[in-house]
Structures are given as C-alpha cells and as structure tokens.
Design a protein around this motif. Structure first.
Motif, PDB file in Angstrom:
ATOM      1  N   SER A 127      -2.363 -18.751  52.263  1.00 14.70           N
ATOM      2  CA  SER A 127      -1.660 -17.990  51.311  1.00 14.70           C
ATOM      3  C   SER A 127      -0.261 -17.413  51.858  1.00 14.70           C
ATOM      4  CB  SER A 127      -2.542 -16.767  51.091  1.00 14.70           C
ATOM      5  OG  SER A 127      -3.774 -17.173  50.693  1.00 14.70           O
TER       6      SER A 127
ATOM      7  N   ASP B 237       1.311 -17.465  45.648  1.00 12.54           N
ATOM      8  CA  ASP B 237       1.557 -17.332  44.223  1.00 12.54           C
ATOM      9  C   ASP B 237       2.763 -18.475  43.793  1.00 12.54           C
ATOM     10  OD1 ASP B 237       3.985 -16.121  44.821  1.00 12.54           O
ATOM     11  OD2 ASP B 237       3.084 -14.073  44.175  1.00 12.54           O
TER      12      ASP B 237
ATOM     13  N   GLN C 285      -6.676 -23.369  35.517  1.00 18.24           N
ATOM     14  CA  GLN C 285      -7.448 -22.070  35.757  1.00 18.24           C
ATOM     15  C   GLN C 285      -8.653 -22.273  36.653  1.00 18.24           C
ATOM     16  OE1 GLN C 285      -8.558 -20.114  32.026  1.00 18.24           O
ATOM     17  NE2 GLN C 285      -6.605 -20.954  30.886  1.00 18.24           N
ATOM     18  N   TYR C 286      -9.187 -23.431  36.942  1.00 14.73           N
ATOM     19  CA  TYR C 286     -10.250 -23.490  37.889  1.00 14.73           C
ATOM     20  C   TYR C 286      -9.739 -23.381  39.392  1.00 14.73           C
ATOM     21  CZ  TYR C 286     -13.302 -26.110  41.266  1.00 14.73           C
ATOM     22  OH  TYR C 286     -14.236 -26.443  42.204  1.00 14.73           O
ATOM     23  N   HIS C 287      -8.409 -23.513  39.496  1.00 10.75           N
ATOM     24  CA  HIS C 287      -7.706 -23.181  40.899  1.00 10.75           C
ATOM     25  C   HIS C 287      -7.042 -21.554  40.974  1.00 10.75           C
ATOM     26  CE1 HIS C 287      -8.500 -27.116  42.694  1.00 10.75           C
ATOM     27  NE2 HIS C 287      -8.005 -27.423  41.782  1.00 10.75           N
ATOM     28  N   CYS C 288      -6.442 -21.297  39.492  1.00  7.28           N
ATOM     29  CA  CYS C 288      -5.595 -19.934  39.601  1.00  7.28           C
ATOM     30  C   CYS C 288      -5.889 -19.194  38.653  1.00  7.28           C
ATOM     31  CB  CYS C 288      -4.256 -20.760  39.630  1.00  7.28           C
ATOM     32  SG  CYS C 288      -3.496 -21.706  40.739  1.00  7.28           S
ATOM     33  N   ARG C 289      -5.338 -17.934  38.604  1.00  9.58           N
ATOM     34  CA  ARG C 289      -5.057 -16.888  37.717  1.00  9.58           C
ATOM     35  C   ARG C 289      -3.863 -17.226  37.048  1.00  9.58           C
ATOM     36  NH1 ARG C 289      -4.737 -12.474  40.378  1.00  9.58           N
ATOM     37  NH2 ARG C 289      -2.588 -11.764  39.725  1.00  9.58           N
TER      38      ARG C 289
ATOM     39  N   PRO D 131      -3.413 -18.602  42.972  1.00  9.90           N
ATOM     40  CA  PRO D 131      -4.411 -19.120  43.487  1.00  9.90           C
ATOM     41  C   PRO D 131      -5.850 -18.235  43.759  1.00  9.90           C
ATOM     42  CG  PRO D 131      -2.616 -20.405  44.681  1.00  9.90           C
ATOM     43  CD  PRO D 131      -2.011 -18.992  43.785  1.00  9.90           C
ATOM     44  N   HIS D 132      -6.844 -18.393  43.300  1.00  7.28           N
ATOM     45  CA  HIS D 132      -7.947 -17.630  43.706  1.00  7.28           C
ATOM     46  C   HIS D 132      -8.372 -17.564  45.012  1.00  7.28           C
ATOM     47  CE1 HIS D 132      -8.945 -17.516  39.448  1.00  7.28           C
ATOM     48  NE2 HIS D 132      -8.820 -18.780  39.364  1.00  7.28           N
TER      49      HIS D 132
ATOM     50  N   GLU E 236     -11.158 -16.758  46.036  1.00  8.75           N
ATOM     51  CA  GLU E 236     -12.485 -17.383  45.960  1.00  8.75           C
ATOM     52  C   GLU E 236     -12.652 -18.060  44.686  1.00  8.75           C
ATOM     53  OE1 GLU E 236     -16.106 -15.341  47.142  1.00  8.75           O
ATOM     54  OE2 GLU E 236     -15.002 -14.491  48.793  1.00  8.75           O
ATOM     55  N   LEU E 237     -12.990 -19.376  44.318  1.00 10.79           N
ATOM     56  CA  LEU E 237     -13.106 -20.093  42.995  1.00 10.79           C
ATOM     57  C   LEU E 237     -14.259 -19.213  42.379  1.00 10.79           C
ATOM     58  CD1 LEU E 237     -13.073 -23.733  43.987  1.00 10.79           C
ATOM     59  CD2 LEU E 237     -11.076 -22.377  43.287  1.00 10.79           C
ATOM     60  N   PRO E 238     -13.818 -18.736  41.066  1.00 15.26           N
ATOM     61  CA  PRO E 238     -14.859 -18.141  40.152  1.00 15.26           C
ATOM     62  C   PRO E 238     -15.907 -18.906  39.750  1.00 15.26           C
ATOM     63  CG  PRO E 238     -12.854 -18.314  38.755  1.00 15.26           C
ATOM     64  CD  PRO E 238     -12.511 -18.853  40.288  1.00 15.26           C
TER      65      PRO E 238
END
Length: 273
Positions: A102, A131, A161-165, A192-193, A195-197
């Motif tokens: 990050s 970001d 959206q799997y990887h990021c807000r 990037p998340h 933790e993946l939701p």
C-alpha cells in the motif's frame, strides 16, 4: 517551460489538460503529502506534474511518447523528487518502484484505448497500491461505479469492484482539454480493499464466469453459463438461473465461481474487459 509546442497525437489518444480550475480540483482530491510515493502515468505536458511535485511527495512519471521526454526533462529534471521513466505503462513493472504494501499512489489522465487494460494491469499490483486517481471517459467511470440492475453493470464493474472501492468524484467537460475531446470525462478514485469483501477461491475462475455470463447479457444465466455451470451448480450457489447477469451482485458471481472445480495448472484468463 519549453517553447516547443508538442501536438497531441491521435495514436496515443492524447488530449492535454489545461484548465487551471480542474487541475486544482484534481490535486485537491489527490491531496499528496511529503514522503509519499506517487506515480503519474502519461504526464503529457506536465499539467498535473508540477502540483504533484510541489506537494513534496516523490513522483515517478511513466511516459510513452518520446517527443514529450525532453519537454518533461526541461521542466522538471532539476527537481530532486522527480524521476522519469520512458516506456509503456501497460508493460511497466510497478513493483520496481516499491515493494512495500500500500505504498504507491497512482495518478493518470488515461487515453480511452488503454484505460481498461491498464487498470487491470495495475490490479495485478493491487497489494502495492494505496489508491488510484484517474481521468477517464465519463462512460467508463459510470461503468466502474455501476450497481447491479442497470445497463452499466457488467464485467468491468464487477472485476474492479472485486478488488477496489470505487468513487466517481466529479465530471470534466471537453473544454478543459486541448484538443477538446468529443466526450465528457470524469475523475474516479479506486482504493484497493485491505481485505476483499467477497473473496473468491480463484479470481481467474471469477473472471471466466463473469466473462461468459456477459457475453450474451440478455440471456438468462442458465443459458449463458451453459457448458461452464449446469442448473444444479447454479442452484447450489443460491442463484436463480432464470435471472439475467446484470441482476446479480458481486457476491453472487463469487458464489457461482466457487462452484467450479479448483484449477491446478490452469493459466490465468485474459484480464482485458
């Protein structure tokens, strides 16, 4: 400033940002600080570059157009926090810049023809990225930020959206650029998340399911996923096979992909959407 005027090139999809108000608004959204590691993709004639450097952050810029290199060097080479890389961002190894999690903040005014593949290339390095702030065609940002149920919801929305807000920050009209494009643009923030939701067992399988589902988006899932998942597997994922793909949320697609047998030596599916 060099007195040499570079003409925007169609083959690079170049539209140079010149509106001072828009530049200031973008810089305020990024809010770079001393000690941060920023990466600007396609700095063009340096509209954002100076403001990013003035923040005190270290700035690496990646520029493909050889004609722009002397312009950028002439403007910024004497700045201690400026490093220029000539090359194709689609092939650039961003882990060269930092291996700390990050740690990278990515910025870019991206040409339409490379925006989607470049975003997916960057997602391969998502663990290194804090970001991303991008200027994109407005319709691409709308697809990135879309929600299930609408026509913009599709492969790009789901996989990003799997990887990021995703945050659609604001729109930018054609007049902010030279030459003026024929479409509106928008600024998007991708984070990037941590933790993946909705973690999938294998994101390559998620890509395969999403790709096949949206190949014929007007068909029902039981028809469009035929050959990949049968009716029993769709039901086991707690998904109604009579729905169309745009009616499913990310979590449902992850459940569908987890119904596939595990890949052992499978090759990753193509990332380009």
């Amino acid at each position: 400033m060099s007195d040499y005027q570079h003409r925007a090139r169609k083959r690079f999809g170049q539209n140079f940002l010149h509106d001072a108000g828009v530049i200031h608004r973008i810089l305020r959204a990024i809010h770079a600080r001393p000690g941060e590691r920023l990466v600007e993709i396609g700095p063009g004639q340096g509209a954002l570059t100076e403001g990013l450097l003035d923040s005190g952050a270290h700035l690496d810029v990646v520029e493909l157009d050889l004609d722009l290199i002397p312009i950028l060097q002439g403007q910024f080479a004497e700045r201690d926090n400026f490093t220029l890389h000539q090359g194709d961002a689609l092939k650039f190894d961003f882990s060269r810049l930092s291996e700390a999690p990050s740690s990278l903040r990515i910025v870019g005014n991206l040409p339409y023809n490379i925006s989607t593949p470049l975003i997916f290339h960057l997602l391969d390095h998502a663990h290194l990225i804090r970001d991303m702030h991008f200027m994109l065609q407005k319709e691409v940002v709308e697809r990135l930020a879309a929600q299930p149920g609408g026509g913009d919801w599709g492969r790009l929305s789901i996989m990003v959206q799997y990887h990021c807000r995703v945050e659609h920050l604001f729109n930018v009209g054609p007049g902010a650029f030279n030459p003026a494009p024929k479409v509106d643009s928008a600024i998007v923030r991708l984070v990037p998340h941590a933790e993946l939701p909705h973690p999938a067992r294998d994101h390559r399988q998620l890509e395969a399911v999403v790709r096949q589902a949206f190949n014929q988006r007007r068909k029902t899932l039981r028809n469009t996923l035929k050959g990949l998942l049968d009716a029993d597997a769709i039901a086991a994922a707690d998904v109604d096979g009579g729905l169309r793909p745009e009616q499913l949320d990310l979590a449902a697609f992850v459940r569908l992909s987890d119904q596939l047998p595990p890949l052992h030596n499978g090759t990753p599916s193509e990332n380009h959407v």
